[in-house]
Scaffold this motif. Structure first.
Motif, PDB file in Angstrom:
ATOM      1  N   PHE A 126       0.828  -1.206   0.000  1.00 14.44           N
ATOM      2  CA  PHE A 126       0.000   0.000   0.000  1.00 14.44           C
ATOM      3  C   PHE A 126       0.864   1.259   0.000  1.00 14.44           C
ATOM      4  O   PHE A 126       0.623   2.204  -0.773  1.00 14.44           O
ATOM      5  N   LEU A 127       1.869   1.292   0.869  1.00 12.40           N
ATOM      6  CA  LEU A 127       2.719   2.470   0.955  1.00 12.40           C
ATOM      7  C   LEU A 127       3.485   2.707  -0.340  1.00 12.40           C
ATOM      8  O   LEU A 127       3.614   3.855  -0.799  1.00 12.40           O
ATOM      9  N   ALA A 128       4.019   1.658  -0.936  1.00  8.13           N
ATOM     10  CA  ALA A 128       4.777   1.819  -2.177  1.00  8.13           C
ATOM     11  C   ALA A 128       3.897   2.384  -3.286  1.00  8.13           C
ATOM     12  O   ALA A 128       4.302   3.295  -4.025  1.00  8.13           O
ATOM     13  N   ASP A 129       2.687   1.867  -3.416  1.00 10.60           N
ATOM     14  CA  ASP A 129       1.764   2.373  -4.438  1.00 10.60           C
ATOM     15  C   ASP A 129       1.410   3.840  -4.174  1.00 10.60           C
ATOM     16  O   ASP A 129       1.410   4.678  -5.090  1.00 10.60           O
ATOM     17  N   ALA A 130       1.078   4.161  -2.922  1.00  4.61           N
ATOM     18  CA  ALA A 130       0.656   5.521  -2.581  1.00  4.61           C
ATOM     19  C   ALA A 130       1.793   6.518  -2.771  1.00  4.61           C
ATOM     20  O   ALA A 130       1.587   7.621  -3.299  1.00  4.61           O
ATOM     21  N   ILE A 131       2.993   6.160  -2.354  1.00  8.81           N
ATOM     22  CA  ILE A 131       4.137   7.068  -2.480  1.00  8.81           C
ATOM     23  C   ILE A 131       4.498   7.291  -3.943  1.00  8.81           C
ATOM     24  O   ILE A 131       4.815   8.419  -4.356  1.00  8.81           O
ATOM     25  N   THR A 132       4.440   6.245  -4.742  1.00 11.70           N
ATOM     26  CA  THR A 132       4.721   6.398  -6.168  1.00 11.70           C
ATOM     27  C   THR A 132       3.744   7.372  -6.804  1.00 11.70           C
ATOM     28  O   THR A 132       4.125   8.232  -7.615  1.00 11.70           O
ATOM     29  N   GLY A 133       2.471   7.255  -6.448  1.00 18.07           N
ATOM     30  CA  GLY A 133       1.478   8.196  -6.959  1.00 18.07           C
ATOM     31  C   GLY A 133       1.760   9.613  -6.510  1.00 18.07           C
ATOM     32  O   GLY A 133       1.638  10.563  -7.293  1.00 18.07           O
ATOM     33  N   MET A 134       2.126   9.790  -5.243  1.00 18.36           N
ATOM     34  CA  MET A 134       2.437  11.113  -4.720  1.00 18.36           C
ATOM     35  C   MET A 134       3.619  11.736  -5.447  1.00 18.36           C
ATOM     36  O   MET A 134       3.600  12.925  -5.803  1.00 18.36           O
ATOM     37  N   LEU A 135       4.651  10.951  -5.695  1.00 15.13           N
ATOM     38  CA  LEU A 135       5.845  11.478  -6.349  1.00 15.13           C
ATOM     39  C   LEU A 135       5.555  11.973  -7.768  1.00 15.13           C
ATOM     40  O   LEU A 135       6.161  12.941  -8.233  1.00 15.13           O
ATOM     41  N   GLN A 136       4.628  11.320  -8.448  1.00 17.99           N
ATOM     42  CA  GLN A 136       4.334  11.657  -9.842  1.00 17.99           C
ATOM     43  C   GLN A 136       3.161  12.632  -9.990  1.00 17.99           C
ATOM     44  O   GLN A 136       2.796  12.978 -11.117  1.00 17.99           O
TER      45      GLN A 136
END
Length: 217
Positions: free
Chosen positions: A193-203
């Protein structure tokens, strides 16, 4: 394990728990020795040279434990999501291993200790100085920054700092909730969950390309 090694490990484990529960500044070296079952109330000074040495040992134990998995994931990375997973998943996997070692429904304190450390001036300074102990983590962060070179540099810096905050805070909160409910934390799902959410935030799109937190723009 030699007796001295057992005593040292007991002090580290006791300090990690007490720092997580009560705070670093609020916990005395004497309390740590007592919690570790050590009758020598100067044990922290004897084994670690004092509070700074104890914090350094705790932080080094955590950071270096993540490096082999991060090296492996960094070498295989082919995307921004892979890079982010290389930061997140080794941490959540390590927390999962600690939970498995503790046993079902029993608490762990590592994530909450790390949260306490990043908010404690002395511990945070030590953590900043341990960069050489975590070359794989540094490579992953550099790779993430490079993949975001289409965004303003100040935005990338702000989001990279937010990424670290999200990982630290979310893991501590998940560990805290599991301890409060006497349940086993779901670290694999949390990592995904964190990896998906952080990737979205970064982009995410940039609405206002100014430094985060500025009030003069």
């Amino acid at each position: 394990m030699a007796r001295s090694d057992r005593s040292r490990t007991a002090l580290l484990d006791a300090a990690e728990r007490l720092f997580a529960e009560a705070g670093i500044a609020q916990t005395s070296d004497r309390k740590i020795a007592e919690a570790a079952g050590n009758s020598n109330h100067s044990a922290v000074g004897y084994y670690f040279g004092g509070r700074e040495g104890l914090l350094r040992a705790l932080l080094t134990r955590h950071i270096t434990g993540l490096e082999p998995r991060r090296q492996e994931m960094s070498a295989a990375s082919a995307s921004l999501l892979d890079d982010v997973r290389g930061l997140v998943v080794p941490a959540t996997d390590a927390l999962g291993a600690l939970a498995a070692q503790a046993g079902e429904g029993k608490p762990t304190w590592r994530a909450r200790f790390v949260r306490a450390a990043v908010h404690d001036p002395q511990a945070a300074e030590i953590l900043r100085g341990l960069g050489d102990e975590a070359p794989a983590a540094a490579r992953i962060v550099h790779a993430i920054v490079a993949r975001l070179d289409h965004l303003p540099a100040n935005i990338v810096r702000g989001r990279a700092a937010l990424m670290t905050h999200i990982i630290t805070s979310a893991c501590a909160e998940h560990e805290e909730q599991a301890a409060r409910d006497s349940t086993t934390p779901r670290w694999q799902a949390t990592g995904d969950f964190l990896a998906d959410a952080i990737t979205g935030m970064l982009q995410a799109p940039v609405t206002h390309p100014t430094d985060p937190g500025r009030t003069d723009a």
